[in-house]
Design a protein around this motif. Sequence first.
Motif, PDB file in Angstrom:
ATOM      1  N   HIS A  55      68.690  24.457 -52.149  1.00 45.64           N
ATOM      2  CA  HIS A  55      68.282  23.422 -53.095  1.00 45.64           C
ATOM      3  C   HIS A  55      66.802  23.123 -52.836  1.00 45.64           C
ATOM      4  O   HIS A  55      66.458  22.479 -51.851  1.00 45.64           O
ATOM      5  CB  HIS A  55      69.151  22.187 -52.823  1.00 45.64           C
ATOM      6  CG  HIS A  55      68.984  21.098 -53.827  1.00 45.64           C
ATOM      7  ND1 HIS A  55      68.928  21.334 -55.174  1.00 45.64           N
ATOM      8  CD2 HIS A  55      68.881  19.749 -53.682  1.00 45.64           C
ATOM      9  CE1 HIS A  55      68.801  20.176 -55.799  1.00 45.64           C
ATOM     10  NE2 HIS A  55      68.754  19.202 -54.927  1.00 45.64           N
ATOM     11  N   GLU A 135      68.796  20.562 -61.514  1.00 45.68           N
ATOM     12  CA  GLU A 135      69.430  19.258 -61.284  1.00 45.68           C
ATOM     13  C   GLU A 135      68.764  18.144 -62.095  1.00 45.68           C
ATOM     14  O   GLU A 135      67.536  18.018 -62.111  1.00 45.68           O
ATOM     15  CB  GLU A 135      69.345  18.902 -59.789  1.00 45.68           C
ATOM     16  CG  GLU A 135      69.934  17.536 -59.485  1.00 45.68           C
ATOM     17  CD  GLU A 135      69.890  17.159 -58.010  1.00 45.68           C
ATOM     18  OE1 GLU A 135      69.111  17.750 -57.254  1.00 45.68           O
ATOM     19  OE2 GLU A 135      70.657  16.262 -57.634  1.00 45.68           O
ATOM     20  N   ASP A 167      74.378  16.217 -60.586  1.00 45.28           N
ATOM     21  CA  ASP A 167      74.465  15.244 -59.503  1.00 45.28           C
ATOM     22  C   ASP A 167      75.084  13.988 -60.109  1.00 45.28           C
ATOM     23  O   ASP A 167      74.441  13.257 -60.863  1.00 45.28           O
ATOM     24  CB  ASP A 167      73.068  14.949 -58.938  1.00 45.28           C
ATOM     25  CG  ASP A 167      73.139  14.073 -57.702  1.00 45.28           C
ATOM     26  OD1 ASP A 167      73.908  13.097 -57.724  1.00 45.28           O
ATOM     27  OD2 ASP A 167      72.434  14.363 -56.715  1.00 45.28           O
ATOM     28  N   ASN A 170      73.433  10.742 -59.387  1.00 45.19           N
ATOM     29  CA  ASN A 170      72.207  10.525 -60.161  1.00 45.19           C
ATOM     30  C   ASN A 170      72.516   9.988 -61.557  1.00 45.19           C
ATOM     31  O   ASN A 170      71.810   9.114 -62.064  1.00 45.19           O
ATOM     32  CB  ASN A 170      71.396  11.826 -60.298  1.00 45.19           C
ATOM     33  CG  ASN A 170      70.744  12.239 -58.986  1.00 45.19           C
ATOM     34  OD1 ASN A 170      70.816  11.515 -57.994  1.00 45.19           O
ATOM     35  ND2 ASN A 170      70.132  13.416 -58.971  1.00 45.19           N
ATOM     36  N   HIS A 198      76.567  17.680 -57.119  1.00 45.73           N
ATOM     37  CA  HIS A 198      76.115  16.905 -55.956  1.00 45.73           C
ATOM     38  C   HIS A 198      76.755  15.524 -55.991  1.00 45.73           C
ATOM     39  O   HIS A 198      76.910  14.932 -57.064  1.00 45.73           O
ATOM     40  CB  HIS A 198      74.594  16.720 -55.992  1.00 45.73           C
ATOM     41  CG  HIS A 198      73.840  17.832 -55.348  1.00 45.73           C
ATOM     42  ND1 HIS A 198      72.471  17.842 -55.252  1.00 45.73           N
ATOM     43  CD2 HIS A 198      74.264  18.978 -54.746  1.00 45.73           C
ATOM     44  CE1 HIS A 198      72.080  18.944 -54.625  1.00 45.73           C
ATOM     45  NE2 HIS A 198      73.142  19.655 -54.320  1.00 45.73           N
ATOM     46  N   HIS A 214      70.471   8.706 -50.614  1.00 49.63           N
ATOM     47  CA  HIS A 214      71.279   9.637 -49.803  1.00 49.63           C
ATOM     48  C   HIS A 214      71.480   9.084 -48.395  1.00 49.63           C
ATOM     49  O   HIS A 214      71.642   9.848 -47.459  1.00 49.63           O
ATOM     50  CB  HIS A 214      70.662  11.034 -49.708  1.00 49.63           C
ATOM     51  CG  HIS A 214      70.478  11.702 -51.031  1.00 49.63           C
ATOM     52  ND1 HIS A 214      69.855  12.905 -51.150  1.00 49.63           N
ATOM     53  CD2 HIS A 214      70.843  11.336 -52.274  1.00 49.63           C
ATOM     54  CE1 HIS A 214      69.825  13.256 -52.424  1.00 49.63           C
ATOM     55  NE2 HIS A 214      70.417  12.306 -53.131  1.00 49.63           N
ATOM     56  N   GLU A 242      75.765  15.001 -50.110  1.00 45.26           N
ATOM     57  CA  GLU A 242      74.380  14.856 -49.619  1.00 45.26           C
ATOM     58  C   GLU A 242      74.300  13.612 -48.759  1.00 45.26           C
ATOM     59  O   GLU A 242      74.572  12.515 -49.239  1.00 45.26           O
ATOM     60  CB  GLU A 242      73.414  14.668 -50.804  1.00 45.26           C
ATOM     61  CG  GLU A 242      73.309  15.845 -51.734  1.00 45.26           C
ATOM     62  CD  GLU A 242      72.259  15.595 -52.818  1.00 45.26           C
ATOM     63  OE1 GLU A 242      72.509  14.753 -53.682  1.00 45.26           O
ATOM     64  OE2 GLU A 242      71.196  16.244 -52.769  1.00 45.26           O
TER      65      GLU A 242
HETATM   66 FE   LIG Z   1      71.201  15.908 -55.616  1.00 42.98          FE
END
Ligand SMILES: [Fe+2]
Lengths: 276, 249
Positions: A55, A135, A167, A170, A198, A214, A242
Amino acid sequence: MTGIGYRKDFAEELLQSEILKPSFIEVAPENWIGVGGYWKKQFQKALEQYPLFTHGLSLSIGSPDELDYDFLYKVKSFLKETSSAVYSEHLSYSKCDNAHLYDLLPVPFTADAVKHVAERIKIVQDMLERKIAIEIVSYYSPVAPELSETEFITTILEEADCELLLDVNNVYVNGFNHQYDAKSFIDRLPLERVSYIHMAGHEKVSDTLIIDTHGEAIIDPVYDLFEYTIKRINRDVPVLLERDFNIPEMEELQSEIDRLNNIKQSALKKIDHVFI
Amino acid sequence: MSLSETTKAYQSDLAAYCRTGTLPAIPGIRQDNITHYRRLVYNIVDDMLENAYPLTYGLLSAKEWKTIANEFFCNHPCQNPQVWSMPKEFYEYLVKSRHSLLIKYPFLQDLLWFEWIELELFMMEDKKAEYTTNGDILFSRLVLNPEYQLLSFKYPVHHKNARYITITDQSDYFAAAHRNKEGSVVFTDLSPALVRIIEYLAEGPLSVKELFEKFQTEYSIQLDNEGQRAIIRFVETAYQQQLIIGFKN
Ligand SMILES: [Fe+2]
């Protein structure tokens, strides 16, 4: 399968622990390219035990600056050397006016940026001779937007013909910060392109803002959104936990991995059942 | 390029804001939230610098540190995509700009270099060398550990707490830094003569006898017993410390 972001904090435990058992590990190539010595040895040992997903952080796919081809070449060699299964990067920029910023800035949601980013993803895919997963990043402010966020993202994915790293945290963070419904946002994404998910924790810094740190455990509403996402995707996709800061006991990390696996399995089972 | 000048300018404005703190008008942005970008970006850079230069960080006042870290990030476009390597650019920036702190603390340049070399050697890619562990320290050809660096300082930053270094400490100091098999970085003090011995070994494996001969020829002198013993003692210690890693027969 659920993996974990490889951190030096638990590099030793990953090699020996009976508790922490991810299915794979993920690293940023830029943290390991050209690195030797003690950490290289630890990383090599981890690679003998776990498949690797990567990543990236510094490719700066959304930058106005030219792509860094020397760096891209190093990434390519790294992916080859480590037999990395996946290379993903962020839909953001981290370099501008010839200066690296080492963080992810939001690209303006404009039609010209769509073209620009899509062209660059295509170049990167050609150079790396593989598809990459992009992402959707968390962001704290729009920048001169002309298009909706989903329009921006879906057009880039389509024009570049690349994969999507979804994600889920996110999306939750962005939904909260920009007051939209995370589930309907996910409904509007081309979920057939999702190749990697993620999951992470975040920090609510005020009544109107969440920062994607994170550094905390995943919260229940993000697990709910994950379950919803898996049901919508309706197939098994690798998931990554993560956790970059504030590393807890290994039991706690593994319980998050277990919970993600369980949610995924039961979500997919229920779908099987319905279709059979 | 498909990117319009306008989009480019907005991206540039946001990036410049993260570096300098000056925010031009960008349509659609949320003023209250945008400040977090500068905070987050600055924290990453500051953390990396603090980790790379813990002694310098401890030496400078909080205000001095904040000022130079800010100034560096504001004025210097960081070139390395690998953030762990970025602190080297901090050292280079201060030296190139002849920063006033280097005058206030005359040993600061040495201190920064000492700290950077330790990190660089710790992190650097493995270098291969051909050698065997079967040999005789006094008779076999000696192989130098390729993961090393020679250093010269004007101040004893590798010996003395920087807080206690004064102008009276100024002299010529030489040292070698190398990475051992466990991955730790070891510093060894050197006399100017021992610097030459390492430089000879850097050209290729040599036996103690060949080292004596090379040294005597270069300086047109005859090494006395004391001189020979000093070189032998050094070679033995260097072998124990893995600055010399083995032999070539
Ligand atoms: Fe991520």
